[in-house]
Enzyme design. Structure first.
Site, PDB file in Angstrom:
ATOM      1  N   ASP A  91       0.989  -1.136  -0.053  1.00  0.00           N
ATOM      2  CA  ASP A  91      -0.003   0.071  -0.066  1.00  0.00           C
ATOM      3  C   ASP A  91       0.868   1.085   0.016  1.00  0.00           C
ATOM      4  OD1 ASP A  91      -2.734   1.276   0.393  1.00  0.00           O
ATOM      5  OD2 ASP A  91      -1.866   1.903   2.231  1.00  0.00           O
ATOM      6  N   GLU A 118       1.332  -0.528  -4.999  1.00  0.00           N
ATOM      7  CA  GLU A 118       0.299   0.735  -5.210  1.00  0.00           C
ATOM      8  C   GLU A 118       1.182   2.069  -5.621  1.00  0.00           C
ATOM      9  OE1 GLU A 118      -3.528   2.942  -3.659  1.00  0.00           O
ATOM     10  OE2 GLU A 118      -1.815   2.154  -2.191  1.00  0.00           O
TER      11      GLU A 118
END
Length: 567
Positions: free
Chosen positions: A237, A279
């Site tokens: 993330d 990401e």
């Protein structure tokens, strides 16, 4: 027939010298040219499916999904053709940000089951040959994490230095916010610590300090722990924020790519095939920094850049900007791969479009203020946005035909709708709709922890797995067909490819050069039938879609038409 020019990476970033000298930032050298043809790896052609355990299937009737319930649905995922299952956060959490505020990196959220339940799920997934990757939130913790509690109360270096602090309020305290409109600052005052702490996200998610070697080592320890539990990869993330140096300024913070190198090496120390899916919503010229010049960093990244221009092309019916985006991200190092997607668990991020382009997408797909989010995105599911069965099928046909690994979000395969009464991103995180029984077959509880979509055109009584399985023309069966065809064409994920110029700006045509022959895939983005000139030998095999002969031997395509040809 012309071939549209391809473009490589532009690498003109400034490197912060003192960080480079101390090994915190990778010093880049002159970039190399790479081919779009790349070696095969297990992840390169994988069919990926993302879900939240808490909204997928409830096995014990308490109103929230769990690992036992998920294990019960592995046969469904197997029948769909899923090869990699990406799980959103499932660790203990105060749940102020739907699990992205972790309070214990080594545990299981007790609402979702026990570690034994997790182990049982991993065992069942192996029987179905489904690899499991998990969301890993390393940029920040929950403010309730024991590390932060110790850091704010203990001024010694050991704990406090795990986070980012300032004695005075930084001048850019109200800049660099991720959730614009819902955040007012990125530096907040902690009265117990008597310091300002940095949080790129919400104020209950303090950022970890990766200049601290102990934090780096702890991150590696976490990844190794889950790898040993059977996890085959990690969706990292917010990668750019992990390696930011907040004190260097909100506008263009220095990047510690040496930290990313360390994390990657640590993650692969148990299994060198461990996947790191990043990401990283960055400009094309920055991609090489995250992949690594030799592909030694992140093996895969989500292609946010193409995603944004894909939605712009669907909004306008013109493919020029999408073609440019595909070409700008075409070249990548060996062993690297793109993950393509339509919708995910977040908003559609349109931040890299111009204001006029973004407004055009808003106008078509999110015209109401309640449909928009963070002044950059749309918080809707795909089906209600496109609101046309043929257009939806075209969109998924594009997804599975792109030169990378296709990723689909749970519920998208049946065209689930959204719930705009829910806060922010929760609008697209409603329970899975299995059948027309109460609570969509998700739970037998009187009340589910998050409401099922039960009203309107996308109510579970009308949109569910059971009804679509028995309908040959359903979206679910169409996507099963696409997945089956895509799995029969592993060449799409490894072969060189070119965008063809067919002289029609409503059409996207991609040609793959493979050892077994040429594969050509064509899509009409327009709402009207159109014709293109494409040399046909009569020997091409139609894999998906259909075509008709137009005037002067031209190929006629229906509105939102799709055509996959081999040979």
């Amino acid at each position: 027939m012309k071939i549209i020019d391809q473009h490589g990476f532009l690498l003109n970033h400034k490197i912060v010298l003192f960080l480079c000298l101390f090994g915190m930032v990778s010093c880049r050298h002159e970039t190399k040219e790479f081919s779009a043809s790349v070696p095969d790896e297990w992840y390169r052609n994988s069919i990926v499916y993302n879900l939240d355990v808490d909204v997928f299937n409830d096995s014990d009737g308490d109103g929230i999904g769990d690992f036992k319930g998920l294990a019960e649905k592995l046969s469904y995922l197997d029948s769909l053709g899923i090869e990699v299952l990406w799980l959103s956060p499932f660790q203990p959490t105060p749940d102020k940000d739907d699990g992205y505020d972790v309070s214990d990196y080594y545990g299981i959220d007790p609402r979702l089951g026990t570690m034994a339940d997790f182990d049982g799920f991993i065992s069942e997934a192996k029987k179905h040959n489904i690899k499991i990757i998990m969301d890993m939130v390393l940029n920040h913790t929950s403010i309730e994490h024991p590390w932060y509690k110790k850091a704010r109360s203990d001024s010694s270096v050991k704990y406090r230095s795990r986070y980012v602090w300032s004695k005075t309020k930084p001048r850019d305290f109200d800049e660099g916010m991720v959730f614009e409109g819902f955040q007012s600052e990125t530096w907040s005052y902690d009265e117990v610590a008597g310091r300002y702490y940095f949080h790129r996200f919400y104020d209950f998610q303090p950022d970890l300090n990766y200049r601290n070697r102990e934090v780096q080592q702890e991150a590696i320890k976490i990844l190794r722990f889950w790898s040993a539990k059977g996890i085959k990869g990690f969706r990292l993330d917010a990668v750019p924020f992990i390696i930011d140096v907040p004190e260097s300024g909100a506008a263009k913070p220095a990047k510690m790519f040496g930290v990313l190198d360390s994390i990657v090496r640590g993650a692969k120390s148990i299994d060198n095939q461990t996947l790191l899916l990043g990401e990283a919503n960055v400009e094309p010229k920055e991609n090489i920094d995250y992949f690594g010049e030799k592909g030694e960093r992140l093996q895969m990244m989500f292609n946010f850049y193409v995603n944004q221009y894909l939605f712009y092309s669907m909004a306008t019916g013109k493919t020029g900007t999408l073609i440019r985006a595909l070409n700008e991200t075409r070249l990548k190092p060996p062993h690297s791969q793109w993950a393509y997607f339509l919708r995910n668990h977040d908003e559609i991020d349109l931040g890299r479009l111009s204001k006029s382009q973004r407004n055009k997408v808003y106008e078509k797909f999110g015209p109401e203020a309640n449909m928009q989010l963070y002044k950059r995105g749309i918080r809707r599911r795909l089906a209600p946005m496109l609101h046309n069965p043929e257009r939806i099928k075209m969109a998924y046909s594009i997804l599975y035909s792109l030169p990378g690994a296709p990723v689909i979000r749970s519920g998208e395969e049946i065209g689930m709708g959204d719930d705009l009464t829910l806060a922010e991103r929760l609008s697209v995180r409603t329970p899975m709709q299995w059948n027309s029984m109460e609570n969509a077959g998700f739970s037998t509880a009187q009340k589910t922890f998050r409401p099922v979509v039960s009203m309107g055109e996308y109510a579970y009584q009308k949109v569910n797995v059971a009804s679509q399985l028995s309908d040959k023309e359903s979206l679910l069966n169409f996507i099963k067909l696409l997945i089956s065809v895509r799995k029969s064409l592993p060449e799409l994920g490894v072969s060189d490819w070119q965008v063809l110029d067919l002289g029609n700006d409503a059409v996207l045509a991609i040609a793959y050069k493979t050892p077994s022959g040429k594969i050509t895939i064509i899509h009409n983005f327009g709402d009207k039938a159109t014709e293109v000139t494409l040399p046909l030998t009569g020997k091409q095999k139609v894999l998906v879609g259909s075509w008709q002969a137009g005037e002067n031997g031209r190929l006629k395509m229906e509105p939102y038409g799709r055509l996959w040809l081999k040979g």
